[in-house]
Design a protein around this motif. Structure first.
Motif, mmCIF file in Angstrom:
data_model
loop_
_atom_site.group_PDB
_atom_site.id
_atom_site.type_symbol
_atom_site.label_atom_id
_atom_site.label_comp_id
_atom_site.label_asym_id
_atom_site.label_seq_id
_atom_site.Cartn_x
_atom_site.Cartn_y
_atom_site.Cartn_z
ATOM 1 N N ILE A 271 0.893 -1.153 0.000
ATOM 2 C CA ILE A 271 0.000 0.000 0.000
ATOM 3 C C ILE A 271 0.932 1.203 0.000
ATOM 4 N N VAL A 272 0.968 1.905 -1.109
ATOM 5 C CA VAL A 272 1.958 2.964 -1.312
ATOM 6 C C VAL A 272 1.274 4.327 -1.300
ATOM 7 N N VAL A 273 1.848 5.242 -0.529
ATOM 8 C CA VAL A 273 1.336 6.609 -0.461
ATOM 9 C C VAL A 273 2.463 7.560 -0.872
ATOM 10 N N ASP A 274 2.302 8.190 -2.019
ATOM 11 C CA ASP A 274 3.223 9.223 -2.513
ATOM 12 C C ASP A 274 4.689 8.789 -2.555
ATOM 13 N N MET A 275 4.936 7.567 -2.882
ATOM 14 C CA MET A 275 6.297 7.066 -3.081
ATOM 15 C C MET A 275 6.243 6.100 -4.266
ATOM 16 N N TRP A 276 7.399 5.713 -4.763
ATOM 17 C CA TRP A 276 7.507 4.753 -5.860
ATOM 18 C C TRP A 276 6.714 5.220 -7.083
ATOM 19 N N LEU A 277 6.722 6.517 -7.354
ATOM 20 C CA LEU A 277 5.918 7.041 -8.453
ATOM 21 C C LEU A 277 6.666 7.075 -9.769
ATOM 22 N N SER A 278 7.862 7.648 -9.800
ATOM 23 C CA SER A 278 8.611 7.787 -11.045
ATOM 24 C C SER A 278 9.781 6.827 -11.052
ATOM 25 N N GLY A 279 9.970 6.164 -12.151
ATOM 26 C CA GLY A 279 11.133 5.303 -12.310
ATOM 27 C C GLY A 279 11.088 4.043 -11.482
ATOM 28 N N PHE A 280 9.931 3.636 -11.025
ATOM 29 C CA PHE A 280 9.821 2.400 -10.244
ATOM 30 C C PHE A 280 9.570 1.256 -11.213
ATOM 31 N N ASP A 281 10.548 0.402 -11.377
ATOM 32 C CA ASP A 281 10.473 -0.709 -12.325
ATOM 33 C C ASP A 281 10.164 -1.981 -11.565
ATOM 34 N N MET A 282 9.067 -2.624 -11.923
ATOM 35 C CA MET A 282 8.631 -3.842 -11.246
ATOM 36 C C MET A 282 8.423 -4.923 -12.301
ATOM 37 N N PRO A 283 9.448 -5.743 -12.560
ATOM 38 C CA PRO A 283 9.399 -6.691 -13.672
ATOM 39 C C PRO A 283 8.254 -7.706 -13.610
ATOM 40 N N PHE A 284 7.825 -8.129 -12.436
ATOM 41 C CA PHE A 284 6.829 -9.200 -12.386
ATOM 42 C C PHE A 284 5.544 -8.781 -11.672
ATOM 43 N N LEU A 285 5.223 -7.487 -11.701
ATOM 44 C CA LEU A 285 4.003 -7.004 -11.061
ATOM 45 C C LEU A 285 2.790 -7.627 -11.734
ATOM 46 N N ASP A 286 1.916 -8.187 -10.932
ATOM 47 C CA ASP A 286 0.734 -8.875 -11.433
ATOM 48 C C ASP A 286 -0.458 -7.936 -11.559
ATOM 49 N N THR A 287 -0.699 -7.130 -10.539
ATOM 50 C CA THR A 287 -1.881 -6.276 -10.513
ATOM 51 C C THR A 287 -1.522 -4.940 -9.880
ATOM 52 N N ILE A 288 -2.075 -3.878 -10.411
ATOM 53 C CA ILE A 288 -1.904 -2.565 -9.808
ATOM 54 C C ILE A 288 -3.274 -1.907 -9.736
ATOM 55 N N TYR A 289 -3.582 -1.344 -8.586
ATOM 56 C CA TYR A 289 -4.818 -0.604 -8.390
ATOM 57 C C TYR A 289 -4.413 0.793 -7.940
ATOM 58 N N ILE A 290 -4.813 1.800 -8.660
ATOM 59 C CA ILE A 290 -4.465 3.170 -8.327
ATOM 60 C C ILE A 290 -5.737 3.877 -7.877
ATOM 61 N N ASP A 291 -5.736 4.316 -6.634
ATOM 62 C CA ASP A 291 -6.886 5.014 -6.086
ATOM 63 C C ASP A 291 -6.491 6.472 -5.873
ATOM 64 N N LYS A 292 -6.198 7.128 -6.978
ATOM 65 C CA LYS A 292 -5.777 8.528 -6.902
ATOM 66 C C LYS A 292 -6.005 9.165 -8.257
ATOM 67 N N PRO A 293 -6.667 10.305 -8.275
ATOM 68 C CA PRO A 293 -6.780 10.995 -9.549
ATOM 69 C C PRO A 293 -5.394 11.453 -10.003
ATOM 70 N N LEU A 294 -5.068 11.185 -11.224
ATOM 71 C CA LEU A 294 -3.771 11.582 -11.754
ATOM 72 C C LEU A 294 -3.921 12.949 -12.398
ATOM 73 N N GLN A 295 -3.213 13.908 -11.834
ATOM 74 C CA GLN A 295 -3.243 15.264 -12.359
ATOM 75 C C GLN A 295 -1.889 15.579 -12.958
ATOM 76 N N LYS A 296 -1.900 16.310 -14.038
ATOM 77 C CA LYS A 296 -0.676 16.701 -14.733
ATOM 78 C C LYS A 296 0.089 15.485 -15.246
ATOM 79 N N HIS A 297 -0.586 14.358 -15.345
ATOM 80 C CA HIS A 297 0.011 13.150 -15.909
ATOM 81 C C HIS A 297 -0.961 12.616 -16.947
ATOM 82 N N SER A 298 -0.458 12.315 -18.094
ATOM 83 C CA SER A 298 -1.339 11.753 -19.117
ATOM 84 C C SER A 298 -0.946 10.324 -19.449
#
Length: 120
Positions: free
Chosen positions: A84-111
């Motif tokens: 459960i990540v809060v405001d960390m691991w946002l840019s440049g976080f490489d996860m080779p075997f990530l199975d599922t990601i759930y983002i509960d945050k509106p992404l602003q200034k990111h497309s």
């Protein structure tokens, strides 16, 4: 909200808070054993504050510990499987075997969230 969510999940799955090197049944070499820290299956990754409840403050650990969480989470044999990540691991976080990601945050200034599908 993240802390409340963590507490609710642990209430349902208390064994996910148990510290283990790896999941049951996983075999480790001596080298792998040296790389792994005993970790819960579910962890929170966020910066702690002096006003946090003591249990949360203690769980989050110091900056050096939080840096180690990155490597443990990326190790396929680590017991640490759910973050459960809060405001960390946002840019440049490489996860080779990530199975599922759930983002509960509106992404602003990111497309764009860059994801690469792995066939391995």
């Amino acid at each position: 909200m993240a802390w409340q969510f963590y507490q609710q999940v642990i209430a349902l799955r208390p064994d996910w808070a148990d510290y283990r090197e790896c999941e049951e049944g996983v075999e480790l070499s001596d080298s792998e054993r040296r790389q792994l820290m005993p970790m819960p299956k579910l962890m929170m990754v966020m910066t702690r504050g002096k006003d946090d409840p003591k249990a949360l403050y203690d769980l989050l650990g110091i900056k050096e510990y939080r840096k180690k969480l990155d490597a443990q989470f990326k190790n396929a044999k680590s017991n640490f499987k759910i973050a459960i990540v809060v405001d960390m691991w946002l840019s440049g976080f490489d996860m080779p075997f990530l199975d599922t990601i759930y983002i509960d945050k509106p992404l602003q200034k990111h497309s764009l969230i860059q994801m690469k599908e792995s066939n391995g």
